[in-house]
Design an enzyme around this catalytic site. Structure first.
Site, PDB file in Angstrom:
ATOM      1  N   GLY A   1       0.829  -1.216   0.000  1.00 41.10           N
ATOM      2  CA  GLY A   1       0.000   0.000   0.000  1.00 41.10           C
ATOM      3  C   GLY A   1       0.852   1.250   0.000  1.00 41.10           C
ATOM      4  N   ASN A   2       0.242   2.391   0.251  1.00 42.94           N
ATOM      5  CA  ASN A   2       0.998   3.649   0.313  1.00 42.94           C
ATOM      6  C   ASN A   2       0.383   4.588   1.353  1.00 42.94           C
ATOM      7  OD1 ASN A   2      -1.034   5.380  -1.038  1.00 42.94           O
ATOM      8  ND2 ASN A   2      -0.615   4.016  -2.764  1.00 42.94           N
ATOM      9  N   HIS A   3       1.019   5.731   1.529  1.00 46.98           N
ATOM     10  CA  HIS A   3       0.657   6.641   2.636  1.00 46.98           C
ATOM     11  C   HIS A   3      -0.520   7.568   2.337  1.00 46.98           C
ATOM     12  CE1 HIS A   3       3.956   5.650   5.197  1.00 46.98           C
ATOM     13  NE2 HIS A   3       4.877   5.989   4.294  1.00 46.98           N
ATOM     14  N   SER A   4      -1.141   7.475   1.168  1.00 48.54           N
ATOM     15  CA  SER A   4      -2.179   8.463   0.839  1.00 48.54           C
ATOM     16  C   SER A   4      -3.297   8.471   1.889  1.00 48.54           C
ATOM     17  CB  SER A   4      -2.765   8.139  -0.537  1.00 48.54           C
ATOM     18  OG  SER A   4      -3.842   8.995  -0.788  1.00 48.54           O
TER      19      SER A   4
END
Ligand code: CTP
Length: 425
Positions: A219-222
């Site tokens: 995943g990512n930090h958005s």
């Protein structure tokens, strides 16, 4: 409208007049007052007589730290309605009942609140709350139109459970949402135009999650805050808005917006492609994973004896580029406005803006919002800054401000590209 307050421009502490109407939602306005005082603003509360049947003056005085008056004949020597109205940087009327909006729309001045409304020259925000039938009544709708013509911003009510057993549009939006729109009007220092009525806007927001096995993902930090802020601002400008949301970190719940949840880039791609065919504006604010694991294990991957195994990846569809190609191929209307985002750090090959310009050419969208990321910038923060690049070559700096303010500036440019009449294909 120009801001007529006497507080120093540019300072954070502003004078906010909160007018409270006589509806059960008055109790929620206590949280709005709290938001404003905690943000450092000087809040004056002016309830109507009926508001005081729901909440006592002592509560408003304690929360605002200021005295509360209701009648023009209170403190006559101070000409309160003129002093309050002329001194305000922002007026927020919540709950704006059907009766209060009718009185304001017709210019009545039969209590301190409506009299003050005639003397204000700053942005005015009405936050309606009432039963669905009252909200949808032609008389109420006509009053809302009049208030907008007079330069006020009238929020779109939320949908949901109302007092009693019924539910529908007419619920007071979340206090946090009201505070955000109030702060936006302070930043803009003018009304939010109601210029996207009848338009469909689809926004992707948040990050994608690419599954590895039943318990793990890439995943990512958005946080989804920028996408939700765009949705919020578009809905308040009258658009019918859908957010296709991946993973988010409590970005708030925008009033009057449909939210569709997805997880992976492929799911996001499917939803966006389907919805773009019906949209006037498509905004790709999501942080999409460029790659996904080539296979997803059916059961949890175990540590085993051999240590970590490499994860093989394959490329995800480029959704934004795909939308532009679909438009070129006529699968979505050719006058649909397509907006992309570029989160850049800059590197040895060029700065943030150089990468942004190259990305705009590569993606072929109409507008590209370029943000600098890294060092705590943009991801999860409340504020944002950047540039808005257009396919026609214009480059506009987006000054530092809330993500809601940035959204409203982006939508100003988007609106200029939306044709007044749709072109038949
Ligand atoms: N985007 C997309 N599909 C992808 C990747 C990105 O639609 N698979 C969209 C994003 O929503 C954003 C824009 O493309 O609107 C740019 O995203 P970004 O991650 O900055 O760019 P990339 O296409 O991943 O390019 P690069 O890796 O070279 O920065």
């Amino acid at each position: 409208m120009a801001t007529a307050g006497t507080s120093t421009p540019g300072t954070h502490r502003r004078r906010i007049l909160v007018g409270v109407g006589g509806g059960i939602a008055a109790y929620k306005v206590c949280s709005v007052i709290r938001h404003f005082t905690e943000a450092g603003h000087d809040v004056r509360v002016v309830p109507t007589r009926s508001a005081l049947k729901f909440i006592g003056a002592a509560t408003f005085e304690a929360l605002s730290g200021n005295p509360v008056s209701t009648e023009v004949f209170d403190d006559v020597d101070q000409v309160a309605h003129v002093r309050l109205g002329q001194g305000a940087d922002l007026v927020v009327i919540a709950p704006a009942t059907a009766d209060l909006m009718a009185r304001a729309a017709s210019g009545r001045a039969d209590d301190l609140l409506t009299a003050s409304l005639l003397t204000v020259r700053c942005p005015v925000l009405f936050v309606p709350a009432m039963h669905t039938e009252m909200w949808e009544h032609p008389a109420t709708q006509a009053n809302v139109t009049t208030l907008r013509e007079h330069g006020s911003t009238v929020m779109t009510p939320a949908s949901g459970r109302l007092t009693g057993t019924d539910s529908g549009p007419g619920r007071l939006p979340d206090p946090q949402e009201i505070a955000m729109i109030g702060e936006l009007l302070l930043e803009r220092a003018d009304a939010l135009p109601y210029d996207l009525s009848g338009r469909r806007v689809v926004v992707s927001a948040g990050g994608t999650r690419e599954p590895l096995d039943p318990v793990r993902y890439l995943g990512n930090h958005s946080s989804g805050k920028q996408g939700f802020a765009l949705a919020r601002a578009a809905a308040q400008r009258g658009a019918t808005v859908t957010v296709v949301a991946g993973s988010t970190a409590d970005p708030g719940d925008p009033a009057g917006v449909d939210i569709v949840r997805v997880a992976s880039a492929q799911e996001l791609s499917d939803e966006m492609t389907k919805r773009a065919a019906e949209a006037d504006v498509v905004i790709m604010a999501a942080a999409v994973a460029d790659f996904r694991p080539i296979s997803v294990a059916e059961s949890k991957i175990k540590k085993g004896e051999a240590g970590p195994a490499p994860i093989e990846l394959t490329t995800n569809p480029d959704i934004l580029r795909g939308l532009v190609e679909s438009r070129e191929a006529g699968r979505i209307p050719r006058d649909t406005v397509i907006v992309g985002f570029a989160a850049e750090t800059g590197d040895e090959r060029g700065g943030v803006l150089d990468h942004g310009r190259a990305k705009l050419r590569r993606k072929g969208c109409d507008l590209l919002v370029v943000n600098a990321v890294g060092d705590g910038k943009a991801f999860g923060t409340e504020d944002n800054t950047g540039w808005l690049l257009s396919a026609t070559g214009t480059e506009t700096a987006l000054p530092l401000g809330s993500k809601t303010l940035m959204s409203s500036r982006i939508l100003d440019e988007v609106r200029a590209l939306v044709p007044d009449e749709r072109v038949a294909d």
